[in-house]
Scaffold this motif. Structure first.
Motif, PDB file in Angstrom:
ATOM      1  N   GLY A  97     -10.763 -11.836   5.430  1.00  0.00           N
ATOM      2  CA  GLY A  97      -9.885 -11.175   4.478  1.00  0.00           C
ATOM      3  C   GLY A  97     -10.145 -11.654   3.059  1.00  0.00           C
ATOM      4  N   SER A  98      -9.494 -11.028   2.099  1.00  0.00           N
ATOM      5  CA  SER A  98      -9.610 -11.412   0.698  1.00  0.00           C
ATOM      6  C   SER A  98      -8.459 -12.349   0.342  1.00  0.00           C
ATOM      7  CB  SER A  98      -9.566 -10.177  -0.206  1.00  0.00           C
ATOM      8  OG  SER A  98     -10.662  -9.322   0.065  1.00  0.00           O
ATOM      9  N   ASN A  99      -8.683 -13.191  -0.655  1.00  0.00           N
ATOM     10  CA  ASN A  99      -7.607 -14.091  -1.072  1.00  0.00           C
ATOM     11  C   ASN A  99      -6.668 -13.437  -2.078  1.00  0.00           C
ATOM     12  OD1 ASN A  99      -9.542 -14.093  -3.104  1.00  0.00           O
ATOM     13  ND2 ASN A  99      -9.112 -16.185  -3.721  1.00  0.00           N
ATOM     14  N   ILE A 100      -6.969 -12.210  -2.479  1.00  0.00           N
ATOM     15  CA  ILE A 100      -6.065 -11.428  -3.337  1.00  0.00           C
ATOM     16  C   ILE A 100      -5.931 -10.028  -2.726  1.00  0.00           C
ATOM     17  CG2 ILE A 100      -5.773 -10.324  -5.584  1.00  0.00           C
ATOM     18  CD1 ILE A 100      -7.203 -12.711  -6.825  1.00  0.00           C
ATOM     19  N   VAL A 101      -4.702  -9.611  -2.490  1.00  0.00           N
ATOM     20  CA  VAL A 101      -4.433  -8.289  -1.923  1.00  0.00           C
ATOM     21  C   VAL A 101      -3.452  -7.561  -2.840  1.00  0.00           C
ATOM     22  CG1 VAL A 101      -3.276  -7.064  -0.037  1.00  0.00           C
ATOM     23  CG2 VAL A 101      -4.905  -8.895   0.481  1.00  0.00           C
ATOM     24  N   GLN A 102      -3.741  -6.299  -3.107  1.00  0.00           N
ATOM     25  CA  GLN A 102      -2.836  -5.456  -3.885  1.00  0.00           C
ATOM     26  C   GLN A 102      -2.289  -4.356  -2.983  1.00  0.00           C
ATOM     27  OE1 GLN A 102      -4.165  -4.661  -8.093  1.00  0.00           O
ATOM     28  NE2 GLN A 102      -6.103  -5.397  -7.296  1.00  0.00           N
ATOM     29  N   LEU A 103      -0.998  -4.087  -3.115  1.00  0.00           N
ATOM     30  CA  LEU A 103      -0.331  -3.037  -2.348  1.00  0.00           C
ATOM     31  C   LEU A 103       0.353  -2.097  -3.332  1.00  0.00           C
ATOM     32  CD1 LEU A 103       1.385  -5.280   0.372  1.00  0.00           C
ATOM     33  CD2 LEU A 103      -0.752  -3.999   0.618  1.00  0.00           C
ATOM     34  N   ASN A 104       0.107  -0.807  -3.172  1.00  0.00           N
ATOM     35  CA  ASN A 104       0.636   0.167  -4.135  1.00  0.00           C
ATOM     36  C   ASN A 104       1.390   1.290  -3.431  1.00  0.00           C
ATOM     37  OD1 ASN A 104      -0.692  -1.117  -6.391  1.00  0.00           O
ATOM     38  ND2 ASN A 104      -2.597  -0.197  -5.676  1.00  0.00           N
ATOM     39  N   GLY A 105       2.647   1.490  -3.805  1.00  0.00           N
ATOM     40  CA  GLY A 105       3.356   2.668  -3.344  1.00  0.00           C
ATOM     41  C   GLY A 105       2.721   3.904  -3.957  1.00  0.00           C
ATOM     42  N   THR A 106       2.390   4.888  -3.122  1.00  0.00           N
ATOM     43  CA  THR A 106       1.624   6.050  -3.570  1.00  0.00           C
ATOM     44  C   THR A 106       2.316   7.335  -3.128  1.00  0.00           C
ATOM     45  OG1 THR A 106      -0.399   4.731  -3.297  1.00  0.00           O
ATOM     46  CG2 THR A 106      -0.665   7.113  -3.525  1.00  0.00           C
ATOM     47  N   ALA A 107       2.531   8.251  -4.061  1.00  0.00           N
ATOM     48  CA  ALA A 107       3.228   9.502  -3.749  1.00  0.00           C
ATOM     49  C   ALA A 107       2.274  10.524  -3.142  1.00  0.00           C
ATOM     50  CB  ALA A 107       3.874  10.073  -5.005  1.00  0.00           C
ATOM     51  N   SER A 108       2.763  11.257  -2.161  1.00  0.00           N
ATOM     52  CA  SER A 108       1.986  12.326  -1.538  1.00  0.00           C
ATOM     53  C   SER A 108       2.908  13.510  -1.276  1.00  0.00           C
ATOM     54  CB  SER A 108       1.372  11.855  -0.213  1.00  0.00           C
ATOM     55  OG  SER A 108       0.863  12.946   0.534  1.00  0.00           O
ATOM     56  N   ALA A 109       2.472  14.682  -1.676  1.00  0.00           N
ATOM     57  CA  ALA A 109       3.267  15.886  -1.432  1.00  0.00           C
ATOM     58  C   ALA A 109       3.294  16.238   0.048  1.00  0.00           C
ATOM     59  CB  ALA A 109       2.696  17.057  -2.236  1.00  0.00           C
ATOM     60  N   ASP A 110       2.297  15.764   0.805  1.00  0.00           N
ATOM     61  CA  ASP A 110       2.182  16.119   2.216  1.00  0.00           C
ATOM     62  C   ASP A 110       2.991  15.215   3.133  1.00  0.00           C
ATOM     63  OD1 ASP A 110       0.370  18.248   1.763  1.00  0.00           O
ATOM     64  OD2 ASP A 110      -1.272  16.829   1.576  1.00  0.00           O
ATOM     65  N   ILE A 111       2.960  13.905   2.873  1.00  0.00           N
ATOM     66  CA  ILE A 111       3.605  12.986   3.814  1.00  0.00           C
ATOM     67  C   ILE A 111       4.680  12.116   3.169  1.00  0.00           C
ATOM     68  CG2 ILE A 111       1.551  12.914   5.283  1.00  0.00           C
ATOM     69  CD1 ILE A 111       0.919  10.148   4.085  1.00  0.00           C
ATOM     70  N   GLY A 112       4.919  12.265   1.875  1.00  0.00           N
ATOM     71  CA  GLY A 112       5.880  11.413   1.195  1.00  0.00           C
ATOM     72  C   GLY A 112       5.199  10.169   0.645  1.00  0.00           C
ATOM     73  N   THR A 113       5.983   9.201   0.222  1.00  0.00           N
ATOM     74  CA  THR A 113       5.428   7.987  -0.368  1.00  0.00           C
ATOM     75  C   THR A 113       4.898   7.055   0.706  1.00  0.00           C
ATOM     76  OG1 THR A 113       6.964   8.149  -2.225  1.00  0.00           O
ATOM     77  CG2 THR A 113       5.911   6.019  -1.875  1.00  0.00           C
ATOM     78  N   TYR A 114       3.667   6.622   0.529  1.00  0.00           N
ATOM     79  CA  TYR A 114       3.043   5.695   1.476  1.00  0.00           C
ATOM     80  C   TYR A 114       2.450   4.522   0.705  1.00  0.00           C
ATOM     81  CZ  TYR A 114      -1.426   7.746   0.026  1.00  0.00           C
ATOM     82  OH  TYR A 114      -2.519   8.166  -0.714  1.00  0.00           O
ATOM     83  N   VAL A 115       1.937   3.547   1.439  1.00  0.00           N
ATOM     84  CA  VAL A 115       1.364   2.361   0.808  1.00  0.00           C
ATOM     85  C   VAL A 115      -0.157   2.407   0.937  1.00  0.00           C
ATOM     86  CG1 VAL A 115       1.312  -0.162   0.767  1.00  0.00           C
ATOM     87  CG2 VAL A 115       3.443   1.034   1.332  1.00  0.00           C
ATOM     88  N   ALA A 116      -0.820   2.092  -0.168  1.00  0.00           N
ATOM     89  CA  ALA A 116      -2.279   2.006  -0.190  1.00  0.00           C
ATOM     90  C   ALA A 116      -2.680   0.619  -0.655  1.00  0.00           C
ATOM     91  CB  ALA A 116      -2.861   3.064  -1.120  1.00  0.00           C
ATOM     92  N   ASP A 117      -3.934   0.243  -0.364  1.00  0.00           N
ATOM     93  CA  ASP A 117      -4.409  -1.058  -0.844  1.00  0.00           C
ATOM     94  C   ASP A 117      -4.908  -0.925  -2.279  1.00  0.00           C
ATOM     95  OD1 ASP A 117      -6.921   0.131  -0.751  1.00  0.00           O
ATOM     96  OD2 ASP A 117      -7.730  -1.169   0.810  1.00  0.00           O
ATOM     97  N   GLY A 118      -5.466  -1.998  -2.823  1.00  0.00           N
ATOM     98  CA  GLY A 118      -5.905  -2.004  -4.210  1.00  0.00           C
ATOM     99  C   GLY A 118      -7.018  -1.021  -4.510  1.00  0.00           C
ATOM    100  N   LYS A 119      -7.707  -0.545  -3.486  1.00  0.00           N
ATOM    101  CA  LYS A 119      -8.774   0.446  -3.674  1.00  0.00           C
ATOM    102  C   LYS A 119      -8.272   1.863  -3.479  1.00  0.00           C
ATOM    103  CE  LYS A 119     -12.426  -2.742  -2.159  1.00  0.00           C
ATOM    104  NZ  LYS A 119     -13.496  -2.997  -1.152  1.00  0.00           N
ATOM    105  N   GLY A 120      -6.993   2.001  -3.177  1.00  0.00           N
ATOM    106  CA  GLY A 120      -6.424   3.331  -2.973  1.00  0.00           C
ATOM    107  C   GLY A 120      -6.537   3.836  -1.552  1.00  0.00           C
TER     108      GLY A 120
END
Length: 233
Positions: A97-120
């Protein structure tokens, strides 16, 4: 003659005082009386202000993001109060794994808000896992199709749009540490190839993009009923 001389001297003194008063007003920032033409009309005013070309409009600097603080610590992993305000360069992932992880709440018209990593890339949860206590039931070949999102210790996790108190990790059977949201282990999907892909949504009726509170996002009609990959059974 004497009377005329006194009148002349008085007029000169008054004129001098008026001139001094006018200079004083100009020096203190008060505008002098407007000049007039011979016909009594106001003379054209010549502006002494710099033109826009000489005085370009000043653009205000953007307000800097607040510096994130540590909201939670799990052993040697620090979970921060928000996204990092500087570019991050995690150490290369060597299977731990990486020693730094980014988590981003991401909006989607199809499934609602989901979580993506730092690369999307979309993150998923597996219905056959457990959240209390956290446990992953996707190992071996399953983990090749659904790679777990790993955090290397010591590590840092920076969430955006997610309550940091919901974020943590569990220790997998192979000794690696997998990121969790509200206790649910989170995974990537091998068939997602670019940011925003949600090809794993609803696979086998057990895999769903995870939302910021750890719940399941709504399924896509086109993937409902798809056969579960053998690696996910």
């Amino acid at each position: 003659m004497l009377l005329r001389s006194r009148i002349a001297r008085t007029a000169i003194a008054l004129t001098s005082l008026a001139a001094l008063a006018a200079c004083g007003e100009q020096q203190s920032g008060t505008a002098a009386p407007a000049a007039t033409t011979a016909g009594g009309q106001p003379s054209p005013t010549v502006s002494t202000a710099a033109s826009p070309e000489r005085n370009p409009e000043v653009v205000e600097a953007p307000t800097p993001l607040p510096t994130p603080t540590v909201a939670k610590t799990q052993r040697r992993v620090q979970i921060y109060s928000g996204p990092a305000n500087t570019s991050l360069s995690p150490a290369p992932d060597k299977g731990q794994g990486s020693n730094i992880v980014q988590l981003n709440g991401t909006a989607s018209a199809d499934i609602g808000t989901y979580v993506a990593d730092g690369k999307g890339m979309t993150l998923y949860r597996f219905d056959k896992d457990k959240a209390k206590p956290s446990k992953s039931n996707c190992n071996g070949d399953c983990a090749k199709t659904w790679p777990p999102l790993l955090i290397k210790s010591p590590g840092q996790i920076y969430p955006s749009g997610i309550n940091p108190q919901l974020i943590g990790y569990l220790e997998r059977a192979d000794g690696t540490c997998q990121v969790t949201i509200a206790g649910w282990p989170v995974y990537l999907f091998a068939n997602d190839t670019k940011p925003g892909d949600i090809k794993g949504q609803g696979v086998g009726g057990t895999w769903f993009a995870i939302n910021p509170t750890g719940g399941k996002t709504k399924p896509l009609p086109e993937v409902i009923g798809m056969p579960t990959p053998a690696a996910a059974r």
